[in-house]
Design an enzyme around this catalytic site. Structure first.
Site, PDB file in Angstrom:
ATOM      1  N   THR A 156       6.686  -2.349 -25.662  1.00 28.07           N
ATOM      2  CA  THR A 156       6.277  -2.391 -24.396  1.00 28.07           C
ATOM      3  C   THR A 156       7.124  -1.228 -24.088  1.00 28.07           C
ATOM      4  O   THR A 156       7.661  -0.119 -24.176  1.00 28.07           O
ATOM      5  CB  THR A 156       7.620  -4.135 -24.755  1.00 28.07           C
ATOM      6  OG1 THR A 156       8.799  -3.700 -24.915  1.00 28.07           O
ATOM      7  CG2 THR A 156       7.311  -5.254 -25.272  1.00 28.07           C
ATOM      8  N   LYS A 176      15.719 -13.831  -3.628  1.00 27.30           N
ATOM      9  CA  LYS A 176      16.724 -15.768  -3.096  1.00 27.30           C
ATOM     10  C   LYS A 176      17.239 -15.195  -1.854  1.00 27.30           C
ATOM     11  O   LYS A 176      18.005 -14.154  -1.221  1.00 27.30           O
ATOM     12  CB  LYS A 176      18.314 -15.434  -3.656  1.00 27.30           C
ATOM     13  CG  LYS A 176      17.496 -16.114  -5.363  1.00 27.30           C
ATOM     14  CD  LYS A 176      18.798 -17.141  -5.866  1.00 27.30           C
ATOM     15  CE  LYS A 176      18.913 -17.502  -6.718  1.00 27.30           C
ATOM     16  NZ  LYS A 176      19.803 -17.901  -7.834  1.00 27.30           N
ATOM     17  N   TRP A 234      14.763 -19.359  -3.746  1.00 25.98           N
ATOM     18  CA  TRP A 234      13.795 -18.674  -4.400  1.00 25.98           C
ATOM     19  C   TRP A 234      12.312 -18.592  -3.486  1.00 25.98           C
ATOM     20  O   TRP A 234      11.535 -19.006  -2.642  1.00 25.98           O
ATOM     21  CB  TRP A 234      13.568 -19.314  -5.650  1.00 25.98           C
ATOM     22  CG  TRP A 234      14.704 -18.646  -6.361  1.00 25.98           C
ATOM     23  CD1 TRP A 234      15.744 -18.078  -6.654  1.00 25.98           C
ATOM     24  CD2 TRP A 234      14.927 -19.053  -7.794  1.00 25.98           C
ATOM     25  NE1 TRP A 234      16.448 -18.023  -7.852  1.00 25.98           N
ATOM     26  CE2 TRP A 234      15.490 -18.604  -8.651  1.00 25.98           C
ATOM     27  CE3 TRP A 234      13.824 -19.203  -8.616  1.00 25.98           C
ATOM     28  CZ2 TRP A 234      15.920 -18.784  -9.893  1.00 25.98           C
ATOM     29  CZ3 TRP A 234      14.200 -19.767  -9.925  1.00 25.98           C
ATOM     30  CH2 TRP A 234      14.877 -19.009 -10.578  1.00 25.98           C
ATOM     31  N   GLU A 268       4.850  -9.283 -26.241  1.00 27.53           N
ATOM     32  CA  GLU A 268       5.671 -10.297 -27.250  1.00 27.53           C
ATOM     33  C   GLU A 268       4.831 -10.865 -27.796  1.00 27.53           C
ATOM     34  O   GLU A 268       4.930 -11.933 -28.872  1.00 27.53           O
ATOM     35  CB  GLU A 268       6.599 -10.315 -26.904  1.00 27.53           C
ATOM     36  CG  GLU A 268       7.879  -9.472 -26.188  1.00 27.53           C
ATOM     37  CD  GLU A 268       7.503  -7.960 -25.226  1.00 27.53           C
ATOM     38  OE1 GLU A 268       6.615  -8.381 -24.876  1.00 27.53           O
ATOM     39  OE2 GLU A 268       8.626  -7.912 -24.551  1.00 27.53           O
TER      40      GLU A 268
HETATM   41  P1  AMP Z   1       3.217  -6.706 -21.209  1.00 29.67           P
HETATM   42  O1  AMP Z   1       3.843  -6.820 -21.737  1.00 29.67           O
HETATM   43  O2  AMP Z   1       2.865  -4.701 -20.911  1.00 29.67           O
HETATM   44  O3  AMP Z   1       1.772  -7.452 -21.322  1.00 29.67           O
HETATM   45  O4  AMP Z   1       3.242  -7.025 -19.693  1.00 29.67           O
HETATM   46  C1  AMP Z   1       3.707  -8.497 -19.538  1.00 29.67           C
HETATM   47  C2  AMP Z   1       3.995  -9.093 -17.971  1.00 29.67           C
HETATM   48  O5  AMP Z   1       3.245  -8.936 -17.379  1.00 29.67           O
HETATM   49  C3  AMP Z   1       4.695 -10.473 -18.504  1.00 29.67           C
HETATM   50  O6  AMP Z   1       5.516 -10.887 -18.888  1.00 29.67           O
HETATM   51  C4  AMP Z   1       4.566 -10.147 -16.607  1.00 29.67           C
HETATM   52  O7  AMP Z   1       5.406 -10.497 -16.103  1.00 29.67           O
HETATM   53  C5  AMP Z   1       3.160  -9.762 -16.393  1.00 29.67           C
HETATM   54  N1  AMP Z   1       1.769 -10.635 -16.198  1.00 29.67           N
HETATM   55  C6  AMP Z   1       0.868 -10.610 -17.448  1.00 29.67           C
HETATM   56  N2  AMP Z   1      -0.661 -11.458 -16.971  1.00 29.67           N
HETATM   57  C7  AMP Z   1       0.296 -12.070 -15.652  1.00 29.67           C
HETATM   58  C8  AMP Z   1      -0.402 -12.792 -14.731  1.00 29.67           C
HETATM   59  N3  AMP Z   1      -2.166 -13.608 -15.369  1.00 29.67           N
HETATM   60  N4  AMP Z   1       0.253 -12.801 -13.833  1.00 29.67           N
HETATM   61  C9  AMP Z   1       1.040 -12.500 -13.424  1.00 29.67           C
HETATM   62  N5  AMP Z   1       2.101 -12.207 -14.213  1.00 29.67           N
HETATM   63  C10 AMP Z   1       1.494 -11.295 -15.255  1.00 29.67           C
END
Ligand code: AMP
Length: 542
Positions: free
Chosen positions: A185, A439, A444, A330
């Site tokens: 990640t 906040k 929120w 993940e």
């Molecule tokens: P990654 O592991 O780099 O794919 O990032 C995952 C994160 O991307 C998630 O925990 C979200 O915060 C963000 N994310 C993925 N898809 C979306 C979505 N459709 N809308 C908003 N945030 C997203």
């Protein structure tokens, strides 16, 4: 009493064998540096995969050893995925957009034995090689004719290596829980963490993504994965497409090039594509200026970050259905998809526009819950916010070589780090990252919802909202905007007036600041930590 069914292991090898036999003549088309339209089929691909497996078998690696890639989406990367995983090794995909220090850290942490890389990443590889003493060889994904001059030691040419291998190979029988792929990640803080996928999790995830309300894949589809194979296995498409028998079209290094994407879609008959919001902006801008259309394209999956409504509405005009997808490295990555509900008529157009922005319903196999700060489970009423937790067979149970993590604090659940609401129909909406929550006066505010409204303004290219110290409310939202080329005259007053009637009055940003660009992570996400740092000395006017 047990059922009397065969216990056949779920393995990536079986996807390859199935595709070769059943969908052998289905094409894989790739843009590569040495051939802008390489074309062959699954049968050719897996014959070459066996050759590669034969060649690397001589390296004397042990089962579970890591073979890394620094590569674009193309057929050679695809072959490496399968040759490594089906030989019992782990294909570790590295994001070449990371800083060299992070790439070095990742290679050493993963203990990568060999690294396959695209010619474009030679400077990166030359820069990190000395700091990666464990790597025994560097393989350039090209032909002998295109081999570069390099100072690197232990360099091999991919095509020469492959050609030396016999076309028949006895694939080993693998335990379904054996690891097959690894992806780190790219968190905004701390060192990247490794997510280790198994044959079983990869296979189940691929099955699930094919479902009609997810990607809806069939043998009649032509799929263009614009999401990189170095970022969560291109959302599983290198597995789901051969499983479904769908034709694959790989864009190589041209993921951000609207003209190449449009040409690939139109000339190869692409029906489905997947990518982050930024790539769609590039394609849409090209379609607008060129006047071209994308007749064959039926649907796209947009994920990785919140998708602005303007992208969906623009695609509506081209007859393309946009589905928002949500997930994480993940989670292999797919967790939810927003496909149109059967009770569409229940929604007014305005309500439906809001519904479309949500991250969608959990796909079967992923369980979700939202919990308050005190750990209390929140109702699915579309209003209550909570930290989103998930569980399922393709969700990581711990990070590679990292004992215990906050994300796994609750037994059996993974803490996503996202804050969400879930409505009675099961539609989940991401409102923030936990650490980005604003906040105001103890309540929120969803920065994503405010950003969605801001980016719908015709003069806005990109927008971010951060919580900033306020003497009365403790925090108030500060909106930071990048104007688009037509919007250089956009003022703060005009921007703030845009929110009237679109969101709750107290959610309206306290102030607006304009910048030339916003900071992004290597996977294109807004880097709010950096933004907060940039604005740490800022004071709200008046
Ligand atoms: P990654 O592991 O780099 O794919 O990032 C995952 C994160 O991307 C998630 O925990 C979200 O915060 C963000 N994310 C993925 N898809 C979306 C979505 N459709 N809308 C908003 N945030 C997203």
């Amino acid at each position: 009493m047990n059922g009397l069914m065969m216990n056949v292991p779920l393995s990536v090898t079986s996807i390859m064998e199935h595709a070769e036999r059943v969908n052998g003549t289905t094409e894989i088309v790739s843009y590569t540096r040495d051939n802008p339209r390489h074309r062959y089929n699954y049968r050719d691909a897996f014959r070459r995969t066996r050759q590669l497996a034969n060649s690397i078998a001589d390296w004397g690696l042990a089962q579970g050893d890591r073979i890394a890639t620094l590569a674009w989406n193309d057929y050679r990367h695809f072959e490496t995925y399968y040759a490594a995983a089906c030989s019992g090794y782990v294909c570790h995909t590295i994001n070449p957009r990371l800083f060299p220090e992070q790439v070095t850290y990742i290679i050493n942490h993963a203990e990568d034995q060999y690294v396959f890389f695209d010619l474009d990443f030679l400077p990166l590889v030359e820069g990190v090689a000395a700091a990666c003493p464990g790597v025994k060889g560097w393989i350039v994904l090209t032909t002998e004719e295109h081999m570069p001059e390099t100072s690197l030691a232990n360099v091999l040419c991919y095509e020469t290596l492959l050609a030396a291998g016999d076309t028949s190979f006895e694939w080993p029988q693998l335990d379904e829980n054996a690891a097959c792929a690894l992806c780190y990640t790219s968190g905004t803080t701390g060192n990247p963490k490794g997510v280790l996928y198994s044959h079983r999790s990869t296979m189940l995830h691929a099955y699930a993504t094919m479902m009609p309300d997810a990607m809806g894949l069939s043998s009649r589809d032509v799929v263009l994965p614009i999401v990189p194979m170095f970022h969560v296995n291109a959302w599983g498409t290198p597995y789901s497409c051969p499983m479904a028998g769908a034709k694959l079209v790989f864009p190589g290094s041209k993921m951000g090039d609207g003209a190449t994407l449009a040409a690939l879609i139109n000339e190869e008959g692409v029906t489905m594509s997947a990518g982050v919001p930024t790539v769609w902006l590039g394609l849409l801008a090209y379609l607008k200026t060129s006047g071209q259309r994308v007749e064959s394209l039926q649907r796209i999956i947009v994920g990785g970050a919140a998708c602005p409504l303007s992208i969906m509405e623009d695609f509506d005009k081209y007859g393309v259905e946009t589905r928002v997808g949500w997930g994480m490295t993940e989670m292999s990555p797919l967790g939810s998809v927003n496909s149109s509900p059967s009770n569409r008529d229940k929604y007014s157009d305005e309500e439906f526009a809001k519904l479309r922005l949500k991250a969608g319903r959990p796909i079967f196999g992923v369980e979700m819950k939202i919990v308050s700060d005190s750990g209390e489970e929140q109702p699915w009423d579309g209003v209550a916010f909570g930290s989103l937790k998930v569980r399922g067979p393709w969700i990581c149970s711990s990070y590679f070589k990292l004992d215990g993590s906050d994300a796994h604090a609750e037994e059996g659940w993974f803490e996503t780090g996202d804050v969400a609401t879930i409505d009675p129909d099961g539609f989940m909406a991401i409102t923030d990252r936990t650490k980005d929550v604003i906040k105001s006066g103890g309540e929120w505010i969803s920065s994503i919802e405010v950003e969605n409204v801001a980016t719908d303004h015709p003069k806005v290219a990109e927008a971010a909202v951060i919580g900033h110290f306020h003497p009365k409310w403790s925090e108030r939202p500060l909106l930071i905007v990048v104007r688009n080329t037509d919007g250089q005259d956009l003022t703060a007053e005009e921007m703030l007036a845009w929110f009237d009637g679109k969101i709750a009055k107290w959610w309206t940003p306290e102030a607006v600041e304009f910048v030339d660009e916003l900071p992004h992570t290597a996977t294109g996400k807004l880097q709010k930590v950096t933004l907060r740092e940039m604005f740490k000395d800022y004071s709200f006017p008046g």
